[in-house]
Design a protein around this motif. Structure first.
Motif, short mmCIF file in Angstrom:
data_model
loop_
_atom_site.label_atom_id
_atom_site.label_comp_id
_atom_site.label_asym_id
_atom_site.label_seq_id
_atom_site.Cartn_x
_atom_site.Cartn_y
_atom_site.Cartn_z
N ALA A 3 0.86 -1.19 0.00
CA ALA A 3 0.00 0.00 0.00
C ALA A 3 0.89 1.23 0.00
CB ALA A 3 -0.92 -0.01 1.22
N LEU A 4 0.79 2.03 -1.06
CA LEU A 4 1.69 3.16 -1.25
C LEU A 4 0.94 4.48 -1.10
CD1 LEU A 4 3.61 1.81 -4.38
CD2 LEU A 4 4.13 1.44 -1.97
N GLY A 5 1.36 5.28 -0.13
CA GLY A 5 0.75 6.58 0.09
C GLY A 5 1.75 7.70 0.00
N VAL A 6 1.45 8.81 0.65
CA VAL A 6 2.35 9.97 0.65
C VAL A 6 3.70 9.61 1.27
CG1 VAL A 6 2.72 12.27 1.64
CG2 VAL A 6 0.51 11.71 0.61
N LYS A 7 3.67 8.91 2.38
CA LYS A 7 4.90 8.55 3.09
C LYS A 7 5.83 7.71 2.24
CE LYS A 7 6.45 6.53 7.48
NZ LYS A 7 5.99 5.90 8.75
N GLU A 8 5.24 6.84 1.42
CA GLU A 8 6.04 5.93 0.57
C GLU A 8 6.34 6.53 -0.80
OE1 GLU A 8 3.76 3.99 3.64
OE2 GLU A 8 3.02 5.12 1.92
N ASP A 9 6.01 7.80 -1.01
CA ASP A 9 6.16 8.48 -2.31
C ASP A 9 5.35 7.79 -3.40
OD1 ASP A 9 7.80 10.59 -1.51
OD2 ASP A 9 9.59 9.34 -1.63
N GLY A 10 4.26 7.13 -3.00
CA GLY A 10 3.40 6.48 -3.98
C GLY A 10 2.42 7.44 -4.62
N VAL A 11 2.08 8.52 -3.91
CA VAL A 11 1.19 9.55 -4.43
C VAL A 11 1.76 10.91 -4.04
CG1 VAL A 11 -0.93 8.16 -4.43
CG2 VAL A 11 -0.29 9.43 -2.38
N ALA A 12 1.49 11.92 -4.88
CA ALA A 12 2.04 13.26 -4.61
C ALA A 12 1.32 14.29 -5.46
CB ALA A 12 3.54 13.28 -4.93
N ALA A 13 1.50 15.55 -5.11
CA ALA A 13 1.02 16.67 -5.93
C ALA A 13 2.22 17.22 -6.69
CB ALA A 13 0.42 17.76 -5.04
N ALA A 14 2.13 17.22 -8.01
CA ALA A 14 3.27 17.59 -8.85
C ALA A 14 3.44 19.11 -8.96
CB ALA A 14 3.11 16.99 -10.24
N VAL A 15 4.64 19.58 -8.67
CA VAL A 15 5.01 20.98 -8.88
C VAL A 15 6.26 20.99 -9.73
CG1 VAL A 15 5.69 23.16 -7.81
CG2 VAL A 15 4.00 21.70 -6.68
N ASP A 16 6.20 21.66 -10.89
CA ASP A 16 7.34 21.72 -11.80
C ASP A 16 7.33 23.05 -12.55
OD1 ASP A 16 5.36 21.48 -13.76
OD2 ASP A 16 5.71 19.35 -14.09
N ASP A 17 8.15 23.16 -13.57
CA ASP A 17 8.25 24.42 -14.31
C ASP A 17 6.95 24.79 -15.02
OD1 ASP A 17 10.85 24.77 -13.51
OD2 ASP A 17 11.74 23.98 -15.36
N ASN A 18 6.12 23.80 -15.29
CA ASN A 18 4.87 24.07 -16.03
C ASN A 18 3.78 24.69 -15.17
OD1 ASN A 18 5.47 22.92 -18.74
ND2 ASN A 18 5.79 21.06 -17.55
N ASN A 19 3.88 24.51 -13.85
CA ASN A 19 2.79 25.04 -13.00
C ASN A 19 3.28 25.88 -11.83
OD1 ASN A 19 3.83 22.90 -11.40
ND2 ASN A 19 1.84 22.52 -10.46
N LYS A 20 4.58 26.03 -11.67
CA LYS A 20 5.08 26.71 -10.47
C LYS A 20 4.61 28.17 -10.37
CE LYS A 20 9.66 27.89 -12.38
NZ LYS A 20 11.11 27.65 -12.23
N ALA A 21 4.31 28.81 -11.51
CA ALA A 21 3.81 30.19 -11.48
C ALA A 21 2.40 30.26 -10.88
CB ALA A 21 3.80 30.77 -12.88
N LEU A 22 1.70 29.13 -10.88
CA LEU A 22 0.34 29.09 -10.33
C LEU A 22 0.33 28.83 -8.83
CD1 LEU A 22 -1.31 26.82 -13.08
CD2 LEU A 22 -1.53 29.31 -12.88
N ILE A 23 1.43 28.34 -8.30
CA ILE A 23 1.51 27.95 -6.89
C ILE A 23 2.11 29.10 -6.08
CG2 ILE A 23 2.35 26.23 -5.26
CD1 ILE A 23 0.48 25.07 -7.39
N THR A 24 1.26 29.80 -5.34
CA THR A 24 1.72 30.92 -4.52
C THR A 24 2.49 30.42 -3.31
OG1 THR A 24 -0.26 30.95 -3.13
CG2 THR A 24 -0.36 32.22 -5.21
#
Length: 330
Positions: A277-298
């Motif tokens: 069972a893979l969750g946040v702790k196991e890096d199985g799921v995450a919210a992606a932040v990269d160059d394509n959306n970082k301007a949207l993330i305050t």
């Protein structure tokens, strides 16, 4: 002595060759197409990574209907493929049957649990990843209304929606959440036109952030949100690049790891059956932040995302799993 040493080396070389021959990977996708830019494509990327690193080829199959999945799984097993990985809850009964028929073959199923001694079941804590993207949605929304478009109406997809709703409410208690499911059959994963229609309806009601958890159907959600200058949230694969500046984030579900690790563990003779069972702790799921959306993330949104992630890992934030009681707390 020299002759004995050469004989031993020859035997060792033959053993290595035999072991390598035992690794003959196969992959059966869920319906919706290999290149859905979402769930199936994540599985494909894991297989490709294994192939690139090892030079070992694999075979794969794209079913277009439920009966084809079981046929493909049995066909691969009967032809000596090992391991055989099935990526979809839809292949649960097929894996149960075929794994019993081929006890010496290793199987991996993603998104379902099959209790067999030769089956590894990889499941994800989608509610945790969805909570993270819901946190961002709640903070990004200017109208206080957000949306969710799911694929097939099943508890697994309700699990995504419920986690998303909890995340949005954690930062905006009075947020309004619209939700629609695309259908009740496997066709719901591959209907971007319908996904777009449902998205437009939610936008017309005031939603300005829409989360898609619908396979290839979600491509219509992302496109419609972009066309209407609203924000969307991708799923499974990182879909931020599909509409830079419009996709707020993606709930990345590491299906690629399930496939890559399944192939690699059989190759390295490290395969284990049972449930992972893979969750946040196991890096199985995450919210992606990269160059394509970082301007949207305050900075405020990033701080809230970090706080939510840390809280889930520490256990101070407990995200309700819809599938435990088929209900979502309000």
């Amino acid at each position: 002595m020299k002759k004995s040493l050469l004989t031993l080396l020859a035997v060792a070389a033959m053993s290595t060759t035999a072991l390598a021959a035992d690794v003959k990977p196969a992959l059966v996708y869920g319906t919706g197409g290999k290149f859905d830019k979402s769930f199936n494509e994540a599985a494909y990327n894991g297989a490709e990574k294994f192939k690139k690193e090892t030079g070992i080829a694999y075979r794969d199959f794209e079913p277009t209907g439920d009966t084809q999945g079981e046929q493909a799984i049995r066909n691969f097993a009967s032809r000596g493929f090992n391991p055989v990985i099935a990526v979809s809850f839809a292949w649960t009964s097929a894996i149960e049957k075929v794994a019993a028929e081929f006890p010496d073959t290793k199987f991996v199923i993603v998104d379902a649990v099959v209790d067999k001694p030769n089956v590894r079941s990889v499941v994800y804590k989608e509610e945790e990843g969805s909570f993270l993207v819901g946190t961002l949605a709640g903070l990004a929304s200017k109208t206080g209304k957000v949306g969710f478009v799911g694929g097939m109406d099943i508890p697994l997809i309700r699990k995504f929606e419920c986690g998303y709703e909890q995340g949005a409410r954690s930062v905006k208690a009075d947020v309004e959440v619209f939700q629609n499911m695309t259908g009740t059959t496997g066709a719901a994963w591959n209907d971007p036109v319908r996904g777009g229609e449902l998205t437009k309806n939610q936008i017309d009601q005031g939603a300005d952030v829409i989360y898609a958890a619908a396979g290839a159907t979600g491509l219509g959600v992302l496109q419609t949100a972009a066309d209407n200058k609203k924000l969307s949230i991708g799923v499974d694969s990182n879909q931020n690049h599909l509409h830079p500046g419009s996709v707020l984030t993606s709930m990345v579900k590491r299906v690629d790891l399930a496939v890559y690790n399944g192939f690699s563990d059989v190759k390295g003779d490290k395969f284990t059956a049972g449930v992972q069972a893979l969750g946040v702790k196991e890096d199985g799921v995450a919210a992606a932040v990269d160059d394509n959306n970082k301007a949207l993330i305050t900075p405020e949104m990033q701080a809230a995302l970090d706080k939510a992630r840390e809280g889930i890992i520490a256990g101070t934030i407990k995200v309700h799993d819809y599938t435990t009681d088929n209900a979502c707390p309000k």
